[in-house]
Design an enzyme around this catalytic site. Structure first.
Site, mmCIF file in Angstrom:
data_model
loop_
_atom_site.group_PDB
_atom_site.id
_atom_site.type_symbol
_atom_site.label_atom_id
_atom_site.label_comp_id
_atom_site.label_asym_id
_atom_site.label_seq_id
_atom_site.Cartn_x
_atom_site.Cartn_y
_atom_site.Cartn_z
ATOM 1 N N GLU A 53 0.868 -1.173 0.000
ATOM 2 C CA GLU A 53 0.000 0.000 0.000
ATOM 3 C C GLU A 53 0.903 1.221 0.000
ATOM 4 O O GLU A 53 1.688 1.435 0.927
ATOM 5 C CB GLU A 53 -0.892 0.025 1.251
ATOM 6 N N ASP B 182 -6.138 10.115 8.898
ATOM 7 C CA ASP B 182 -4.869 9.607 9.404
ATOM 8 C C ASP B 182 -4.524 10.182 10.767
ATOM 9 O O ASP B 182 -4.774 11.348 11.057
ATOM 10 C CB ASP B 182 -3.738 9.934 8.412
#
Length: 263
Positions: A49, A60
């Site tokens: 990823e 995030d």
């Protein structure tokens, strides 16, 4: 068959679960970041990823946000992230690469141009965290038409009414977010995750991979025992952020991969 489909077929044949590693492209700088990415398959990573740095990464936690800031300050762009894939593909044509990030950089480049460039670079999948299923016409459906898997996130708040919508145009695998909130915070517990994975698997034939809150080889093994694989991001990115050597980062990645493959 896509590289992602082929990878899962191979893992099933080998009786193994998938280890997925997330790193931020360009962190801490272009060259060291690329060296880490190139070393991931030999460290046991089944799917990479590749984070695309963005100025407003709302999903995030602090670890990934700081990685994005380091990458942006070092000059990383969407184009340079595609260049990572081009460089990687010179020596590896089998390990799937999934780009993970936000829609804005893709929208700015132009969806058609981006997809053409992504296919040419060897990108296999996209995880775009701020595009809900209601926006599938924007990128998901064009990506699938171009031969790129569009991987959707399911979360603890994705109830039975919402789940079919989430699964509707998903391909490659389903990414189950094991904890509510942002990346790198709470720790995933296999006992809590198992019934959720079973609920999703009852509605789809796609592999279900679990991410968020997996920080140790033992945790990766526990999660892999109840899912089709595990994703680790923040724990790896934290090592990079602390300035550890490429060799030390990859040794840690290998310990996580070994744990997952025991699952």
């Amino acid at each position: 068959m896509s590289r992602i489909d082929a990878k899962f077929a191979q893992l099933r044949a080998d009786g193994k679960k998938a280890f997925v590693a997330y790193v931020m492209a360009g962190d801490p700088d272009y060259d060291k970041g690329l060296e880490i990415v190139k070393g991931l398959p030999d460290a046991g990573v089944d799917i990479i990823e590749l984070g695309v740095p963005f100025t407003d990464p709302m999903a995030d936690g602090a670890t990934i946000q700081l990685a994005g800031q380091r990458a942006l300050e070092a000059g990383q762009t969407l184009e340079k992230t595609l260049q990572y894939a081009r460089e990687f593909r010179k020596n590896d044509d089998t390990t799937p690469i999934v780009m993970m990030g936000y829609y804005n950089p893709i929208y700015s480049r132009g969806v058609d141009v981006f997809l053409k460039d992504a296919v040419a670079a060897g990108i296999d999948g996209l995880i775009i965290v701020d595009l809900p299923p209601e926006e599938d016409e924007e990128l998901c459906i064009p990506a699938q038409a171009a031969g790129i898997n569009f991987i959707r996130l399911a979360t603890p708040t994705t109830d039975d009414k919402r789940l079919p919508k989430v699964l509707q145009n998903t391909s490659g695998f389903v990414y189950y977010v094991s904890v509510t909130g942002i990346t790198g915070t709470a720790e995933a517990q296999a006992g809590d995750v198992a019934p959720e994975v079973a609920r999703i698997k009852a509605k789809t034939d796609l592999p279900v991979i679990v991410g968020f809150g997996i920080k140790t080889p033992q945790a990766a093994e526990n999660i892999a025992s109840i899912a089709d694989g595990a994703v680790v991001g923040s724990a790896i990115v934290d090592k990079i952020g602390k300035g550890e050597s490429v060799a030390d980062v990859l040794a840690f990645v290998k310990s996580l991969a070994d744990g997952t493959h025991r699952g």
